[in-house]
Design an enzyme around this catalytic site. Sequence first.
Site, PDB file in Angstrom:
ATOM      1  N   ASN A 154      -3.829   0.665  -0.040  1.00  0.00           N
ATOM      2  CA  ASN A 154      -4.599  -0.594  -0.160  1.00  0.00           C
ATOM      3  C   ASN A 154      -5.592  -0.587  -1.319  1.00  0.00           C
ATOM      4  O   ASN A 154      -5.800  -1.612  -1.958  1.00  0.00           O
ATOM      5  CB  ASN A 154      -5.266  -0.942   1.167  1.00  0.00           C
ATOM      6  CG  ASN A 154      -6.285   0.078   1.602  1.00  0.00           C
ATOM      7  OD1 ASN A 154      -6.092   1.270   1.397  1.00  0.00           O
ATOM      8  ND2 ASN A 154      -7.372  -0.375   2.164  1.00  0.00           N
ATOM      9  N   GLU A 253     -10.118   9.075   7.497  1.00  0.00           N
ATOM     10  CA  GLU A 253     -10.640   7.707   7.383  1.00  0.00           C
ATOM     11  C   GLU A 253      -9.490   6.786   7.772  1.00  0.00           C
ATOM     12  O   GLU A 253      -8.518   6.645   7.027  1.00  0.00           O
ATOM     13  CB  GLU A 253     -11.147   7.449   5.960  1.00  0.00           C
ATOM     14  CG  GLU A 253     -12.376   8.308   5.656  1.00  0.00           C
ATOM     15  CD  GLU A 253     -12.855   8.267   4.211  1.00  0.00           C
ATOM     16  OE1 GLU A 253     -12.154   7.684   3.362  1.00  0.00           O
ATOM     17  OE2 GLU A 253     -13.921   8.819   3.940  1.00  0.00           O
ATOM     18  N   CYS A 287      -9.778  -1.536   4.732  1.00  0.00           N
ATOM     19  CA  CYS A 287     -10.061  -1.045   6.088  1.00  0.00           C
ATOM     20  C   CYS A 287     -11.333  -1.678   6.645  1.00  0.00           C
ATOM     21  O   CYS A 287     -11.508  -1.753   7.852  1.00  0.00           O
ATOM     22  CB  CYS A 287     -10.194   0.465   6.060  1.00  0.00           C
ATOM     23  SG  CYS A 287     -11.427   1.021   4.877  1.00  0.00           S
ATOM     24  N   GLU A 466     -17.427  11.052   4.809  1.00  0.00           N
ATOM     25  CA  GLU A 466     -17.493  11.509   3.423  1.00  0.00           C
ATOM     26  C   GLU A 466     -18.491  10.630   2.695  1.00  0.00           C
ATOM     27  O   GLU A 466     -18.967   9.637   3.230  1.00  0.00           O
ATOM     28  CB  GLU A 466     -16.102  11.470   2.780  1.00  0.00           C
ATOM     29  CG  GLU A 466     -15.126  12.435   3.469  1.00  0.00           C
ATOM     30  CD  GLU A 466     -13.869  12.741   2.672  1.00  0.00           C
ATOM     31  OE1 GLU A 466     -13.951  12.788   1.429  1.00  0.00           O
ATOM     32  OE2 GLU A 466     -12.813  12.937   3.292  1.00  0.00           O
TER      33      GLU A 466
HETATM   34  P1  NAD Z   1      -0.236   5.118   6.322  1.00  0.00           P
HETATM   35  O1  NAD Z   1      -0.855   5.911   7.400  1.00  0.00           O
HETATM   36  O2  NAD Z   1       1.063   4.464   6.569  1.00  0.00           O
HETATM   37  O3  NAD Z   1       0.000   6.026   5.022  1.00  0.00           O
HETATM   38  C1  NAD Z   1      -1.068   6.676   4.382  1.00  0.00           C
HETATM   39  C2  NAD Z   1      -0.545   7.912   3.687  1.00  0.00           C
HETATM   40  O4  NAD Z   1      -0.088   8.842   4.667  1.00  0.00           O
HETATM   41  C3  NAD Z   1       0.624   7.672   2.753  1.00  0.00           C
HETATM   42  O5  NAD Z   1       0.463   8.473   1.615  1.00  0.00           O
HETATM   43  C4  NAD Z   1       1.812   8.116   3.581  1.00  0.00           C
HETATM   44  O6  NAD Z   1       2.922   8.525   2.810  1.00  0.00           O
HETATM   45  C5  NAD Z   1       1.220   9.278   4.331  1.00  0.00           C
HETATM   46  N1  NAD Z   1       1.893   9.635   5.587  1.00  0.00           N
HETATM   47  C6  NAD Z   1       2.496   8.796   6.467  1.00  0.00           C
HETATM   48  N2  NAD Z   1       2.963   9.498   7.516  1.00  0.00           N
HETATM   49  C7  NAD Z   1       2.652  10.796   7.296  1.00  0.00           C
HETATM   50  C8  NAD Z   1       2.888  12.008   8.019  1.00  0.00           C
HETATM   51  N3  NAD Z   1       3.514  12.011   9.182  1.00  0.00           N
HETATM   52  N4  NAD Z   1       2.436  13.149   7.485  1.00  0.00           N
HETATM   53  C9  NAD Z   1       1.775  13.176   6.307  1.00  0.00           C
HETATM   54  N5  NAD Z   1       1.531  12.064   5.578  1.00  0.00           N
HETATM   55  C10 NAD Z   1       1.964  10.883   6.064  1.00  0.00           C
HETATM   56  O7  NAD Z   1      -1.344   4.077   5.876  1.00  0.00           O
HETATM   57  P2  NAD Z   1      -1.188   2.876   4.842  1.00  0.00           P
HETATM   58  O8  NAD Z   1      -0.305   1.855   5.488  1.00  0.00           O
HETATM   59  O9  NAD Z   1      -0.831   3.427   3.508  1.00  0.00           O
HETATM   60  O10 NAD Z   1      -2.684   2.332   4.736  1.00  0.00           O
HETATM   61  C11 NAD Z   1      -3.203   1.330   5.549  1.00  0.00           C
HETATM   62  C12 NAD Z   1      -4.042   1.923   6.658  1.00  0.00           C
HETATM   63  O11 NAD Z   1      -5.083   2.720   6.095  1.00  0.00           O
HETATM   64  C13 NAD Z   1      -4.752   0.886   7.493  1.00  0.00           C
HETATM   65  O12 NAD Z   1      -4.684   1.268   8.841  1.00  0.00           O
HETATM   66  C14 NAD Z   1      -6.191   0.957   7.011  1.00  0.00           C
HETATM   67  O13 NAD Z   1      -7.157   0.520   7.925  1.00  0.00           O
HETATM   68  C15 NAD Z   1      -6.317   2.402   6.709  1.00  0.00           C
HETATM   69  N6  NAD Z   1      -7.417   2.630   5.776  1.00  0.00           N
HETATM   70  C16 NAD Z   1      -8.566   3.236   6.225  1.00  0.00           C
HETATM   71  C17 NAD Z   1      -9.636   3.431   5.350  1.00  0.00           C
HETATM   72  C18 NAD Z   1     -10.920   4.070   5.795  1.00  0.00           C
HETATM   73  O14 NAD Z   1     -11.682   4.462   4.925  1.00  0.00           O
HETATM   74  N7  NAD Z   1     -11.198   4.188   7.078  1.00  0.00           N
HETATM   75  C19 NAD Z   1      -9.517   3.026   4.024  1.00  0.00           C
HETATM   76  C20 NAD Z   1      -8.343   2.424   3.615  1.00  0.00           C
HETATM   77  C21 NAD Z   1      -7.289   2.243   4.492  1.00  0.00           C
END
Ligand code: NAD
Length: 485
Positions: A154, A253, A287, A466
């Site tokens: 995102n 996060e 997020c 963080e």
């Molecule tokens: P996602 O969890 O689908 O993917 C994030 C990353 O994790 C990607 O690089 C993906 O390839 C990797 N990944 C997925 N499954 C994995 C596994 N089993 N093992 C290791 N790596 C794996 O998230 P997304 O769809 O890319 O991002 C959106 C989400 O992120 C939303 O839920 C959003 O709220 C959250 N987000 C949180 C914050 C925060 O600071 N709290 C900030 C931004 C986004």
Amino acid sequence: MTIRQLRNYIDGRFEDGASTFNKHSPVDGRLIAHVHEAGRDQVDRAVAAAHRALPAWAGLPVAARTDYLLALADGIARRFDDFLQAEIGDTGKPVGWAGKIDIPRGAANFRAFAELARTLDMESYMTDTPDGRQALNYAYRKPLGVVGVISPWNLPLLLLTWKVAPALAFGNTVIMKPSEVTPSTATLLAEVAHEAGLPAGVLNLAHGFGPASAGEFMTTHPDIDGITFTGESATGAAIMRAVAPGVKPVSFELGGKNAALVFADADFDAAVDGVTQSVFANCGQVCLCTERVYVERPIYERFVAALAARAEALRIGWPMDPATEMGPLVSREHREKVLSYFALAREEGATVVTGGGVPAFGDARDHGAYVQPTIWTGLAEDARCIKEEVFGPVCHVAPFDTEDEAIRLANDTRYGLAAAVWTQNLARGHRVAQAMKVGLAWVNCWFLRDLRTPFGGSGLSGIGREGGRHSLHFYTEPTNVCIKL
Ligand code: NAD
């Protein structure tokens, strides 16, 4: 238009992957890049290279290390247009947002943590000993070691550098895995690191997916010393399981289902502006975005009407048009998820005040991932659309009658990331902000950040914090030395 090749960066060299996958534009669906997916052996070699590079990197004088970080920040600034085009190409986000937020913050993260690394102090105590003498106790911090950074799509560069910068600043070496959906700016960051002469192995890049790909190869790798991850809560849980046998530190996060509370004494126009921004910014894909809005009953009807008018007036368009306020979602796949919530909301009895569908352009954008800004009312508080993160340009608005009720409604979630309170009553602002079960509460604003403050959430929203000294705590291990005098 050339199709870009996005390669891995391992031990100071760019490498093809074991296979490639396609990256499509969310604006019009065309193919924009071939991404080289790292094989397990490549992740192994990246980890080995990071270990080889670690002693020299950790042992550098702080000034020398932070000079590299400043060179990375300068590199991003120098190649600003490349980063901007790449980020917009991957995400479809409007140039007004990417040019003001994503890319500048990418550089700012390196500057902020370079500054912090230069100003660290140590903890020390004089301790009485049983034989009537004294001991000098001090605690110094050594790097965690080889850190795995796994980031989402995102805010690709911003969230990647938010973790890479402190990891490097405090003497760690890094394997970074950007989201498979947004691989471009991470590749540019590796190029900038190469151009800055960062020693081989200090920063490595492995492209790929999560399960059975680079993500899992990293989280199950015995020689990675800690994992810092931003993404979905369910992915955080999967990573936690993968990391558990190695008993390694994690920083998570994760998702949110953030509330905005609008009191009748708020500056009405400022609240409408702020909530519009917090719901629809980056197409609702931050997020920290608001998905639940609670409005004090006397102003409820007027507020819903004003918010709907603002949503309907948002300019949805081509990302490179400076007038565009909302671009597409990040991908067709993500649009399917958001549209499934649009359908679910109807099944759950929502009134769709505005939006709820897909805009029609009559041009190439119809092949992209656009959706309409959407507002619901009338859902029961236990509806799935109130409980689950949608991560799109949508919110539900509901009325409340008392401050206690507003607090109860806002806190009735398993997430705990962020909240925004709109009121002109200072005491209420403090009181309600402090009552929010979140890591980050804003009063009369949204998205204002100071990189020294703690960032993160509780419950399903994450583990740890963080930012500033909180990053120091994750990326280093305190070690106590006791000297009897
Ligand atoms: P996602 O969890 O689908 O993917 C994030 C990353 O994790 C990607 O690089 C993906 O390839 C990797 N990944 C997925 N499954 C994995 C596994 N089993 N093992 C290791 N790596 C794996 O998230 P997304 O769809 O890319 O991002 C959106 C989400 O992120 C939303 O839920 C959003 O709220 C959250 N987000 C949180 C914050 C925060 O600071 N709290 C900030 C931004 C986004």
